[in-house]
Design an enzyme around this catalytic site. Structure first.
Site, PDB file in Angstrom:
ATOM      1  N   LEU A 140       0.867  -1.178   0.000  1.00 38.33           N
ATOM      2  CA  LEU A 140       0.000   0.000   0.000  1.00 38.33           C
ATOM      3  C   LEU A 140       0.904   1.229   0.000  1.00 38.33           C
ATOM      4  CD1 LEU A 140      -2.596  -0.987   2.779  1.00 38.33           C
ATOM      5  CD2 LEU A 140      -3.012  -0.956   0.312  1.00 38.33           C
ATOM      6  N   ASP A 141       0.423   2.322  -0.596  1.00 42.69           N
ATOM      7  CA  ASP A 141       1.182   3.569  -0.541  1.00 42.69           C
ATOM      8  C   ASP A 141       1.414   3.985   0.914  1.00 42.69           C
ATOM      9  OD1 ASP A 141       1.090   3.657  -3.289  1.00 42.69           O
ATOM     10  OD2 ASP A 141      -0.487   5.176  -3.396  1.00 42.69           O
ATOM     11  N   LYS A 142       2.453   4.762   1.138  1.00 48.40           N
ATOM     12  CA  LYS A 142       2.817   5.187   2.493  1.00 48.40           C
ATOM     13  C   LYS A 142       1.636   5.813   3.238  1.00 48.40           C
ATOM     14  CE  LYS A 142       6.164   8.056   4.983  1.00 48.40           C
ATOM     15  NZ  LYS A 142       7.341   8.965   4.866  1.00 48.40           N
ATOM     16  N   THR A 144      -1.621   5.493   2.468  1.00 44.25           N
ATOM     17  CA  THR A 144      -2.871   4.724   2.359  1.00 44.25           C
ATOM     18  C   THR A 144      -2.962   3.781   3.553  1.00 44.25           C
ATOM     19  OG1 THR A 144      -2.876   4.826  -0.062  1.00 44.25           O
ATOM     20  CG2 THR A 144      -4.181   3.085   0.946  1.00 44.25           C
TER      21      THR A 144
END
Length: 312
Positions: A140-142, A144
């Site tokens: 997951l993005d940082k 998110t």
């Protein structure tokens, strides 16, 4: 766990009548999904036993035999354990699902990087007396939040990696977007590639990789915002953020893709549900991650202006 039981460093499989007469090698490949390469490695290190004794791969199994595979060996975590709070949503001997908070990376991407989810999981393992490498199945993005799947040994990782490639693992996301998408349910099928003018940004590009995002509006707030459920057929970097921005509905807090910078300090994106098949029992597992407080507060901030209720 059906016919599978952990016994120390060993995974024990109780042979049933349906396996009668099959060889160890056949059952290792079908029931345990071991690759030929992994079987060879285990054989070299005496990691396959029958009824507690060394055996040969062509041994014909009998009902009641105990086939044992050494997969729970102690190994380095891969990162230094750090006492970072960790919310565990689901766990057994083979997998762990964590609820990733905003603001931390899934794993280190730079030398000597600290404070990632991997560091938190390593510490959690340490407190449980478990010494194994931290193996994330997806990312997951940082900024998110939400559910992320971790394999607790190499065999589980091998099986789940294959499931991910074959799209047997699905994730449902919740996002708060600017404006009201029309139609309220649809599919965005647009390729995504790198933005030549920005080192981290992505964009819709004819020369990019195919990217497919399905969305459904759950709730609308006047003409200002919508709560949207999304799921993906592909897993491109920043896919949801790029696609929603492309159709004119960027996520709140997403400065990189033109979202409104109000009410939240990050992109309003949350991995709300993770659905996968257990690597051994093959049972369908559904894990939900509650919406984080900053997104709940953002909704309550926008909500007073709502003129429409929940979309059916």
């Amino acid at each position: 766990m059906a016919n599978f039981i952990r016994k120390g460093e060993w995974l024990e499989y109780h042979v049933s009548s349906t396996d009668q007469g099959k060889t160890i090698e056949e059952v290792c490949k079908t029931k345990l999904q071991l690759s030929g390469r992994m079987i060879q490695k285990l054989t070299r290190h005496r990691g396959i036993q029958i009824n507690g004794k060394k055996s040969y791969l062509a041994y014909p199994l009998k009902k009641g035999d105990r086939l044992q595979i050494k997969i729970f060996e102690r190994e380095d975590y891969g990162v230094e354990p750090e006492p970072i709070p960790l919310e565990v949503l689901y766990e057994d001997d083979h997998v762990l699902v964590a609820n990733k908070p905003a603001g931390i990376s899934v794993h280190p991407t730079e030398k000597n990087q600290r404070g990632t989810l991997a560091h938190a999981i390593a510490f959690y393992y340490q407190t449980k007396g478990l010494q194994t490498k931290v193996r994330h199945i997806h990312r997951l993005d940082k900024d998110t939040t939400g559910a992320i799947l971790i394999a607790k040994h190499s065999l589980a990782q091998s099986i789940l990696d294959k499931d991910l490639r074959e799209r047997k693992i699905s994730r449902e996301y919740l996002a708060i977007v600017s404006g009201i998408p029309e139609p309220k349910q649809g599919t965005i099928d647009e390729p995504i590639g790198r933005d030549r003018h920005h080192p981290t940004r992505r964009r819709v590009s004819k020369t990019g990789d195919r990217a497919v995002t399905h969305y459904q509006v759950l709730e609308t707030m006047n003409n200002e915002a919508a709560l949207v459920k999304l799921y993906l057929d592909t897993g491109r970097t920043h896919q949801i953020r790029v696609h929603m921005s492309y159709i004119g509905h960027p996520l709140f807090g997403d400065s990189l893709y033109g979202g409104p910078l109000k009410g939240i300090q990050r992109q309003a994106l949350h991995a709300a549900k993770l659905i996968f098949f257990h690597p051994f029992t093959k049972e369908k597992v559904e894990v939900e991650a509650p919406m984080p407080e900053d997104m709940v507060q953002l909704l309550s901030l926008i909500q007073p202006m709502a003129t429409h209720g929940r979309v059916k």
